[in-house]
Design a protein around this motif. Structure first.
Motif, short mmCIF file in Angstrom:
data_model
loop_
_atom_site.label_atom_id
_atom_site.label_comp_id
_atom_site.label_asym_id
_atom_site.label_seq_id
_atom_site.Cartn_x
_atom_site.Cartn_y
_atom_site.Cartn_z
N LEU A 1 0.83 -1.20 0.00
CA LEU A 1 0.00 0.00 0.00
C LEU A 1 0.87 1.26 0.00
O LEU A 1 0.62 2.19 -0.77
CB LEU A 1 -0.92 -0.01 1.22
N ALA A 2 1.88 1.26 0.84
CA ALA A 2 2.77 2.43 0.90
C ALA A 2 3.53 2.62 -0.41
O ALA A 2 3.73 3.75 -0.87
CB ALA A 2 3.74 2.26 2.07
N GLN A 3 3.94 1.52 -1.03
CA GLN A 3 4.75 1.59 -2.24
C GLN A 3 3.97 2.07 -3.46
O GLN A 3 4.53 2.73 -4.34
CB GLN A 3 5.37 0.22 -2.54
N ILE A 4 2.68 1.73 -3.53
CA ILE A 4 1.93 2.04 -4.75
C ILE A 4 1.18 3.37 -4.66
O ILE A 4 0.52 3.76 -5.62
CB ILE A 4 0.92 0.93 -5.09
N THR A 5 1.28 4.05 -3.54
CA THR A 5 0.57 5.33 -3.37
C THR A 5 1.50 6.48 -3.75
O THR A 5 2.58 6.63 -3.19
CB THR A 5 0.08 5.49 -1.93
N GLY A 6 1.05 7.26 -4.72
CA GLY A 6 1.90 8.32 -5.24
C GLY A 6 1.67 9.66 -4.57
O GLY A 6 0.82 9.81 -3.68
N PRO A 7 2.40 10.68 -5.01
CA PRO A 7 2.25 12.04 -4.47
C PRO A 7 0.81 12.53 -4.65
O PRO A 7 0.18 12.32 -5.69
CB PRO A 7 3.22 12.87 -5.32
N GLY A 8 0.29 13.15 -3.62
CA GLY A 8 -1.07 13.66 -3.69
C GLY A 8 -2.13 12.63 -3.41
O GLY A 8 -3.34 12.96 -3.40
N GLU A 9 -1.75 11.39 -3.21
CA GLU A 9 -2.69 10.33 -2.88
C GLU A 9 -2.58 9.99 -1.40
O GLU A 9 -1.55 10.23 -0.77
CB GLU A 9 -2.42 9.09 -3.74
N ARG A 10 -3.63 9.40 -0.84
CA ARG A 10 -3.66 9.11 0.58
C ARG A 10 -3.77 7.61 0.83
O ARG A 10 -4.54 6.91 0.17
CB ARG A 10 -4.84 9.84 1.23
N THR A 11 -3.01 7.12 1.79
CA THR A 11 -3.07 5.71 2.17
C THR A 11 -4.08 5.51 3.29
O THR A 11 -4.08 6.22 4.30
CB THR A 11 -1.70 5.21 2.65
N VAL A 12 -4.95 4.52 3.08
CA VAL A 12 -5.96 4.16 4.08
C VAL A 12 -5.90 2.65 4.27
O VAL A 12 -6.03 1.89 3.31
CB VAL A 12 -7.37 4.57 3.63
N ALA A 13 -5.71 2.21 5.51
CA ALA A 13 -5.67 0.78 5.81
C ALA A 13 -6.86 0.43 6.70
O ALA A 13 -7.01 0.98 7.78
CB ALA A 13 -4.37 0.41 6.51
N VAL A 14 -7.70 -0.48 6.20
CA VAL A 14 -8.85 -0.96 6.96
C VAL A 14 -8.48 -2.37 7.43
O VAL A 14 -8.40 -3.30 6.63
CB VAL A 14 -10.12 -0.99 6.10
#
Length: 470
Positions: free
Chosen positions: A358-371
């Motif tokens: 999840l951390a690796q595929i999230t680019g600038p301006g995007e937000r990581t959300v873990a459920v």
């Protein structure tokens, strides 16, 4: 199933044959064998498995109505169906699977691959089945059919035209893999990793390693062990394999591996790397999300190589695979809000790998959300392992940590203790409450991981979110 007479089946399972209708002892049966009456078709064999919640004997009538020609039962039933009465239907199912596979093997060129490991079994099974399908008829489990019922049911799907049987072996206790693999004695034993998944049921990780080594011990002495050299406990199984006269093929990211990967690059479109195998350097772009699936791909390439498939052919076929399996790193939603539904299973290893992806595929301006929901079957280590995942989520800078269910509350508390605050970490007692929050909280550019053990059921929450944001 191959064609067998009722008398032959009764002899194989050691049961009392009671005929009904126009059936005779010479009547041939060659349909599906299953414990689920909903899967019956004309000519099928229904195995009436008793269960904790219901009893298969109650559904013999439904199986008959769907066309079942035979029921294997533990006590006589009143329905007008031919039945074989045995002391234990699960033992009978195993005996029948052993006999059918032995007959097919003796008559042709059937090659059998067994796969086990704390994580990655189903993905590797699917990868290998895809590679082998272009070589000839291949039988592999549906979903995660890897237990005392699923494994024999899969084995019974072989025919005299089948060239490859790919069996997945799970374990709920020491000896489980030995019993299941012993039914077919695989030509190739693939061991992926030894991790904390189910470690609570085995008494620790060393006991888990011993359980996984049962596959190597059950394989044919003239066979091959395909082992993960990056996992020291798996690599050590090479000694057992060689002591039995088996060949050993290693895979991993180590430069010592026979089949290895390097230069990994993880993106939202998959994982790329260079594969080194048989003196060749070959690029691979795996569309399945997550660097951890490269190890599964390496195992499949290595096993296919033992069966005569070139690495280049194996890679070309792997590159056509879009998802490993439903609810396993399954992309859903849309480019606006991407949902990654990975909530079929969860262990400390797979949870960590999914969060890192999840951390690796999230680019600038995007937000990581873990459920995140609970990880099951961890025994005495459950608390500390949930603590560790909470800490990891914060340290990976996951921007919203949504914890669901009381069994996972310690993960939430750990994240708060590590410094997650200002609604960065939030707890909900159930899926409905989490869904109500997420439907208004999620926004354009969010990349959302849904992860839990199967028993928690967050995969259904992932489906709801995927549909909402599609």
């Amino acid at each position: 199933m191959i064609a067998l007479s009722l008398a032959e089946i009764a002899a194989v399972v050691g049961g009392d044959l009671r005929l009904a209708g126009s059936s005779t002892a010479d009547t041939v049966v060659d349909g599906v064998v299953d414990t689920d009456s909903r899967n019956m078709v004309p000519g099928s064999v229904f195995v009436a498995k008793p269960g904790a919640e219901t009893d298969g004997h109650r559904f013999v009538g439904s199986a008959l109505a769907a066309g079942a020609a035979l029921a294997i039962v533990e006590h006589a039933v009143d329905d007008e169906i031919t039945q074989i009465i045995v002391p234990d239907v699960i033992v009978a199912l195993a005996d029948l699977a052993r006999e059918v596979v032995a007959r097919v093997r003796a008559a042709g060129d059937l090659r059998i691959v067994g796969i086990t490991g704390s994580n990655g079994k189903t993905t590797t099974k699917n990868f290998l089945a895809r590679i082998l399908a272009d070589e000839g008829e291949t039988v592999a489990p549906i979903n995660s059919y890897n237990n005392e019922v699923g494994a024999p049911v899969t084995m019974l799907r072989v025919t005299y035209d089948t060239r490859f049987l790919v069996s997945e072996f799970g374990a709920d206790a020491p000896g489980s893999i030995a019993r299941l693999a012993g039914l077919v004695e695989p030509d190739i034993a693939v061991v992926l990793m030894v991790g904390m998944a189910h470690a609570g049921g085995f008494g620790g990780i060393e006991a888990t390693a011993k359980a996984k080594s049962e596959l190597v011990a059950a394989a044919r002495p003239e066979g091959t062990a395909v082992l993960n050299i990056d996992d020291s406990r798996v690599a050590a199984m090479g000694e057992l394999a060689r002591s039995r006269g088996m060949q050993v093929v290693s895979f991993g990211q180590s430069t010592a591996a026979d089949v290895q990967a390097h230069d990994l690059e993880v993106t939202a479109s998959g994982t790329s790397c260079i594969i080194e195998a048989a003196g060749q350097s070959l690029p691979l772009h795996l569309r399945v999300l997550g660097a951890h699936h490269i190890g599964n791909a390496l195992a499949a390439i290595a096993a296919a190589g033992v069966l005569g498939v070139s690495a280049s052919d194996a890679i070309a076929r792997l590159e056509t695979v879009e998802i490993a399996e439903r609810w396993r790193m399954q992309p859903m939603g849309s480019d606006r809000v991407r949902i990654i539904n990975d909530a079929y299973n969860a262990s400390p290893d797979s949870m960590s790998a999914a969060l890192r992806t999840l951390a690796q595929i999230t680019g600038p301006g995007e937000r990581t959300v873990a459920v995140l929901g609970a990880m099951s079957e961890l025994g005495e280590t459950a608390g500390e392992e949930h603590d560790r995942i909470g800490l990891l989520a914060v340290r990976l800078n996951i921007q919203r940590i949504v914890v669901v269910g009381p069994e996972a509350r310690r993960l939430y508390i750990s994240a708060i203790g590590e410094g997650s605050w200002d609604s960065e970490a939030i707890f909900f007692p159930d899926q409905d409450a989490a869904f109500d929050y997420l439907r208004t909280e999620l926004r354009d550019g969010d990349r959302v991981l849904v992860k839990s053990s199967n028993s928690v059921g967050l995969r259904h929450l992932g489906d709801r979110l995927g549909e909402l944001f599609s």
